[in-house]
Design an enzyme around this catalytic site. Sequence first.
Site, PDB file in Angstrom:
ATOM      1  N   GLY A 357      -9.501   0.154  -5.060  1.00  0.00           N
ATOM      2  CA  GLY A 357      -9.925  -0.568  -6.245  1.00  0.00           C
ATOM      3  C   GLY A 357      -9.259  -0.078  -7.518  1.00  0.00           C
ATOM      4  O   GLY A 357      -9.158  -0.813  -8.496  1.00  0.00           O
ATOM      5  N   ALA A 360      -3.090   2.206  -5.450  1.00  0.00           N
ATOM      6  CA  ALA A 360      -2.613   2.326  -4.078  1.00  0.00           C
ATOM      7  C   ALA A 360      -2.576   3.783  -3.640  1.00  0.00           C
ATOM      8  O   ALA A 360      -2.526   4.700  -4.459  1.00  0.00           O
ATOM      9  CB  ALA A 360      -1.227   1.712  -3.959  1.00  0.00           C
ATOM     10  N   VAL A 361      -2.583   3.989  -2.313  1.00  0.00           N
ATOM     11  CA  VAL A 361      -2.497   5.316  -1.724  1.00  0.00           C
ATOM     12  C   VAL A 361      -1.244   5.370  -0.861  1.00  0.00           C
ATOM     13  O   VAL A 361      -1.003   4.479  -0.046  1.00  0.00           O
ATOM     14  CB  VAL A 361      -3.744   5.650  -0.876  1.00  0.00           C
ATOM     15  CG1 VAL A 361      -3.630   7.049  -0.281  1.00  0.00           C
ATOM     16  CG2 VAL A 361      -5.002   5.539  -1.712  1.00  0.00           C
ATOM     17  N   LYS A 375      -2.681   9.238  -4.504  1.00  0.00           N
ATOM     18  CA  LYS A 375      -3.395   8.095  -5.065  1.00  0.00           C
ATOM     19  C   LYS A 375      -2.771   7.786  -6.430  1.00  0.00           C
ATOM     20  O   LYS A 375      -2.859   8.585  -7.371  1.00  0.00           O
ATOM     21  CB  LYS A 375      -4.884   8.426  -5.211  1.00  0.00           C
ATOM     22  CG  LYS A 375      -5.735   7.297  -5.773  1.00  0.00           C
ATOM     23  CD  LYS A 375      -7.189   7.747  -5.829  1.00  0.00           C
ATOM     24  CE  LYS A 375      -8.088   6.684  -6.434  1.00  0.00           C
ATOM     25  NZ  LYS A 375      -9.480   7.142  -6.538  1.00  0.00           N
ATOM     26  N   ASP A 472     -20.797   5.717  -2.751  1.00  0.00           N
ATOM     27  CA  ASP A 472     -20.052   4.729  -1.962  1.00  0.00           C
ATOM     28  C   ASP A 472     -19.671   5.323  -0.609  1.00  0.00           C
ATOM     29  O   ASP A 472     -18.531   5.214  -0.168  1.00  0.00           O
ATOM     30  CB  ASP A 472     -18.807   4.247  -2.702  1.00  0.00           C
ATOM     31  CG  ASP A 472     -18.253   2.954  -2.090  1.00  0.00           C
ATOM     32  OD1 ASP A 472     -19.021   2.252  -1.402  1.00  0.00           O
ATOM     33  OD2 ASP A 472     -17.068   2.666  -2.285  1.00  0.00           O
TER      34      ASP A 472
END
Length: 680
Positions: A357, A360-361, A375, A472
């Site tokens: 969210g 990108a990784v 990240k 989360d």
Amino acid sequence: MESSWQFLFISFTISFLLTLAVAQEEPLDYSCMETGGNFTINSTYETNLNRLISSFSANTANDYGFYNLSSGEGSSRVNSIALCRGDVGSGDCLGCINNATTELRSLCPDQREAIIWYDNCMFRYTNRSIFGVVEDDPLLYMWNDNNVTDVDAFNQSLSTLLDSLINSASSGNSLRKFATGSAQVTPFQTVYALVQCTPDLSQAECTSCLSAAIEFIPECCDRKQGGRVLEPSCNFRFEIERFYNLTTADTPLTSTPPPTTSPPSNNTKNTTGKKSNSSRTIIIASFSAVAFAVLVVCSCIFIFLRVRKSKVKGEKGGEAAEAVDEIKNAEALQYDFSTISAATNHFSNSNKLGQGGFGAVYKGKLAGGELIAVKRLSTDSGQGDLEFKNEVLLVAKLQHRNLVRLQGFCLERNERLLIYEFVPNASLDQFLFDPVKRAYLDWEKRYKIIGGIARGLLYLHEDSRLRIIHRDLKASNILLDAEMNPKIADFGMARLCAFDQTHGATSKIVGTYGYMAPEYAMHGQFSVKSDVFSFGVLVLEVLSGQKNSSFHKGDNVDDLLSYAWRNWKDGTANELVDSTLKDSSTTEVMRCLHIGLLCVQENVAERPNMASVALMLTSYSVTLPLPSQPAFFMHSNTQSEVEMLWSEDLNSGATKYSQSRKETAVVSENEVTITELHPR
């Protein structure tokens, strides 16, 4: 002058407290047994008991650490046994016994029968005949919280070692039945063990007592790096680090690391006078050590009093200056952008692991060959500099084997990067929800994953420097290392709260539908119990092998929590369990299902905390309460509100507008994470 008196007063106070601390040792456990009955105050039995206890103080220390004393006759006779660990010196032994007699007399003021265990000794008394009698009640067992990695190799080495030590100890004479030893599990790990019987037992009785005690290992210490069982007539202990002094009773089965301390003298030819001198030397050395400790502590306090004003002045800087100082403290973690760009092949798509969210990784490889996960925060992620610094400075302090480790960061121009350890086996969801890969997750691996997640959450909630609420927790945020150990991932958007705050409220709800507790999803109220709810959902997913949001059994599509609850109530809980686990331990599987249902209860207060959950998973002596109806059950009074709150489109990752609360909610199926941090 006033400061000098202040300093002197503090010095004497600390000296007194330190002396008390040195003199007092806490018992491991004790038992005042009601089966023997009680005695009355000033009775003959009490007189005999007091006489027996006082005789220990007047007793001369022996070299074998076993005492069998009696006082009185007939029904008022008091029999006692005291046993020291075989590696404890005679002076320390008698000191431990004297402490035990005094403490037990205070803890059990009118019981005819009682027992107390210390790390170095055991003392018991009763009105029954106990000399030469094997007794296994009461029983005490304890365990190391950490688990071993190679369970089979560890158990095999431990079993061989204990069998050898039992044979050695039981073959001892009427003065000592004691043995220690070690065995190599792997080239990098050794297990150490100690076994002991009261020497009044015969060889067969000692063997029988220890063999029966060892049978409790699966109940108390299975998979653990250490454990111990203590009974009145025998005891044993094992650890992966040496915890005993080396003596002639030590029997290494294989080569072990060299001892870190010299073995204590075992010379039995010393005269009583020499023992007295030795004891006096020990006492002088002890007081010298205490005096030195007092001097050091008092000096620190004196310095603190002198510099306190200047220190207070130094703390009056503004928040902006503090933030600058904190980011400077993180310089050791900082990478150059060019280094990370080269490691990820300039952030090529072939190195991309996923899209979250907030960016990108990528997989990267440093010049030295070390693999990393990077990240790369997107410019429109909404995460400000302060939030970025929070993630760097706070998460970098978290050190636990069940958390993904933050190795560094990059803050250069408009680029903000987080560098994590690379975890090779991707995330749990890629195994658990794949019909082919799921078969690789046998029950042993799933049980290890459940336990690891529980320990990681417990660390975040209670054991870390900051109280952290993840908010989360889900299968895609559980990464698996090369040995399939779970690591909780994705800490971001940190929000600092008060020292003792374990709950809060927010209008910015970020999380994943299905894992979110109802009080958080509908009202923005979060606490450690919100994470407990998410953990419960995860447990049910691990047991069933299916997603909570698209659970199906045959042709029926249902939600996981409702299905689990109905089958639990109907006594058909096995229907929930993944078919690939049909040959697994039914007891462990059903206990985990029970724990999962306790975690997803609708009433927040009824959910256990993670400390209780961890204990439930490791100790079968803990009785589990019956669970109540879970949240989001099809007949729950919250169902209509939940349906209004959440959109049907859960895959877009876009921002949805609530019809019931006029709040913005960021909905994510897989990537978005929010972590709450509460300074302790």
